[in-house]
Design a protein around this motif. Sequence first.
Motif, PDB file in Angstrom:
ATOM      1  N   ILE A  87     -52.187  21.456  -5.120  1.00  0.00           N
ATOM      2  CA  ILE A  87     -51.021  22.302  -5.384  1.00  0.00           C
ATOM      3  C   ILE A  87     -50.963  23.369  -4.301  1.00  0.00           C
ATOM      4  CG2 ILE A  87     -49.889  23.859  -7.010  1.00  0.00           C
ATOM      5  CD1 ILE A  87     -51.350  22.396  -9.252  1.00  0.00           C
ATOM      6  N   PRO A  88     -50.212  23.134  -3.228  1.00  0.00           N
ATOM      7  CA  PRO A  88     -49.976  24.204  -2.262  1.00  0.00           C
ATOM      8  C   PRO A  88     -48.820  25.087  -2.742  1.00  0.00           C
ATOM      9  CG  PRO A  88     -49.210  22.093  -1.394  1.00  0.00           C
ATOM     10  CD  PRO A  88     -49.727  21.847  -2.777  1.00  0.00           C
ATOM     11  N   VAL A  89     -48.952  26.390  -2.544  1.00  0.00           N
ATOM     12  CA  VAL A  89     -47.899  27.341  -2.919  1.00  0.00           C
ATOM     13  C   VAL A  89     -47.581  28.157  -1.668  1.00  0.00           C
ATOM     14  CG1 VAL A  89     -47.201  29.198  -4.462  1.00  0.00           C
ATOM     15  CG2 VAL A  89     -48.789  27.451  -5.274  1.00  0.00           C
ATOM     16  N   MET A  90     -46.494  27.799  -1.000  1.00  0.00           N
ATOM     17  CA  MET A  90     -46.160  28.408   0.287  1.00  0.00           C
ATOM     18  C   MET A  90     -44.999  29.396   0.165  1.00  0.00           C
ATOM     19  SD  MET A  90     -48.113  26.910   2.549  1.00  0.00           S
ATOM     20  CE  MET A  90     -48.915  25.416   3.034  1.00  0.00           C
ATOM     21  N   ALA A  91     -45.156  30.554   0.805  1.00  0.00           N
ATOM     22  CA  ALA A  91     -44.039  31.482   1.002  1.00  0.00           C
ATOM     23  C   ALA A  91     -43.368  31.052   2.300  1.00  0.00           C
ATOM     24  CB  ALA A  91     -44.543  32.904   1.092  1.00  0.00           C
ATOM     25  N   ALA A  92     -42.041  30.955   2.291  1.00  0.00           N
ATOM     26  CA  ALA A  92     -41.337  30.388   3.441  1.00  0.00           C
ATOM     27  C   ALA A  92     -40.207  31.294   3.919  1.00  0.00           C
ATOM     28  CB  ALA A  92     -40.767  29.011   3.067  1.00  0.00           C
ATOM     29  N   ALA A  93     -39.983  31.282   5.220  1.00  0.00           N
ATOM     30  CA  ALA A  93     -38.852  31.978   5.844  1.00  0.00           C
ATOM     31  C   ALA A  93     -38.029  30.934   6.594  1.00  0.00           C
ATOM     32  CB  ALA A  93     -39.346  33.053   6.795  1.00  0.00           C
ATOM     33  N   ARG A  94     -36.715  30.916   6.344  1.00  0.00           N
ATOM     34  CA  ARG A  94     -35.812  29.911   6.918  1.00  0.00           C
ATOM     35  C   ARG A  94     -34.923  30.571   7.978  1.00  0.00           C
ATOM     36  NH1 ARG A  94     -34.769  27.733   2.720  1.00  0.00           N
ATOM     37  NH2 ARG A  94     -35.534  25.634   3.045  1.00  0.00           N
ATOM     38  N   PHE A  95     -34.850  29.927   9.151  1.00  0.00           N
ATOM     39  CA  PHE A  95     -34.039  30.433  10.252  1.00  0.00           C
ATOM     40  C   PHE A  95     -33.032  29.360  10.651  1.00  0.00           C
ATOM     41  CE2 PHE A  95     -38.261  32.288  10.493  1.00  0.00           C
ATOM     42  CZ  PHE A  95     -37.969  33.652  10.493  1.00  0.00           C
ATOM     43  N   GLU A  96     -31.760  29.680  10.537  1.00  0.00           N
ATOM     44  CA  GLU A  96     -30.711  28.720  10.884  1.00  0.00           C
ATOM     45  C   GLU A  96     -30.573  28.662  12.400  1.00  0.00           C
ATOM     46  OE1 GLU A  96     -25.969  27.881  10.049  1.00  0.00           O
ATOM     47  OE2 GLU A  96     -27.057  29.305   8.799  1.00  0.00           O
ATOM     48  N   ILE A  97     -30.602  27.438  12.951  1.00  0.00           N
ATOM     49  CA  ILE A  97     -30.461  27.288  14.402  1.00  0.00           C
ATOM     50  C   ILE A  97     -29.146  26.611  14.786  1.00  0.00           C
ATOM     51  CG2 ILE A  97     -32.933  27.327  14.886  1.00  0.00           C
ATOM     52  CD1 ILE A  97     -32.853  24.272  15.023  1.00  0.00           C
ATOM     53  N   ALA A  98     -28.514  25.922  13.835  1.00  0.00           N
ATOM     54  CA  ALA A  98     -27.212  25.286  14.043  1.00  0.00           C
ATOM     55  C   ALA A  98     -26.659  24.949  12.661  1.00  0.00           C
ATOM     56  CB  ALA A  98     -27.342  24.031  14.895  1.00  0.00           C
ATOM     57  N   ASP A  99     -25.449  24.396  12.604  1.00  0.00           N
ATOM     58  CA  ASP A  99     -24.883  24.005  11.314  1.00  0.00           C
ATOM     59  C   ASP A  99     -25.778  22.972  10.651  1.00  0.00           C
ATOM     60  OD1 ASP A  99     -22.753  25.684  11.580  1.00  0.00           O
ATOM     61  OD2 ASP A  99     -21.360  24.140  12.289  1.00  0.00           O
ATOM     62  N   ASN A 100     -26.196  23.262   9.426  1.00  0.00           N
ATOM     63  CA  ASN A 100     -27.045  22.370   8.621  1.00  0.00           C
ATOM     64  C   ASN A 100     -28.378  22.021   9.291  1.00  0.00           C
ATOM     65  OD1 ASN A 100     -25.194  22.179   6.439  1.00  0.00           O
ATOM     66  ND2 ASN A 100     -23.992  20.730   7.638  1.00  0.00           N
ATOM     67  N   GLN A 101     -28.858  22.879  10.178  1.00  0.00           N
ATOM     68  CA  GLN A 101     -30.159  22.681  10.805  1.00  0.00           C
ATOM     69  C   GLN A 101     -30.943  23.987  10.743  1.00  0.00           C
ATOM     70  OE1 GLN A 101     -30.249  20.647  14.596  1.00  0.00           O
ATOM     71  NE2 GLN A 101     -28.192  19.819  14.235  1.00  0.00           N
TER      72      GLN A 101
END
Length: 195
Positions: A87-101
């Motif tokens: 059971i991995p429990v990851m905190a994540a940060a999302r960075f948009e680089i293009a439309d839907n990517q």
Amino acid sequence: MKKGLIFVLFALVSIVSYSQISWNAKVGMNMSNFTGDSETDMRIGFNVGIGMEYQFTGMWSIQPSLMFTQKGAKMDELKANPMYLEIPVMAAARFEIADNQNIVVKAGPYFGFGIAGKYKAGGEKIDFFKDTKDEDGDILMEGAKKFDAGLGVGVAYEINKFFIDLTGEFGLAKIYDGDGAPKNMNFSIGVGYKF
């Protein structure tokens, strides 16, 4: 005091109102080894599992998963292939680089429990997690500890609902007791689909 309380309530309401839950399935290849004094070589294995993502904002989320993963190492003729429920429990940060990517950077702890596995040497097989005893009941080789825990870091590239994932896991729990006792180390590459 009232202004601070109102600010905290406003922040909580905005986070809860934004939060979204999504699910995913993933499969991948492991490249694992043992750390410590023993001289071992990398071993190829696999992982498969399901995950959830709880988004607090467009950028921040938490990603717990339930994975079936094969780790281990090679030592000359001897191959160790322990299998864990993790059971991995990851905190994540999302960075948009293009439309839907997006690029997703993540880190957090993982917890594992050994469920199966063997040492293989030639045609002989020995249980990885059970003590090996002789005919008199004396222990010839101590079985490995079933509990595993450590830290994971990773990066993923998302295209619409598909993603490619690179993850490294660094075990903090000893597989065996004693000085220089080995720990699990694992790198994986996988693909997944969000639904």
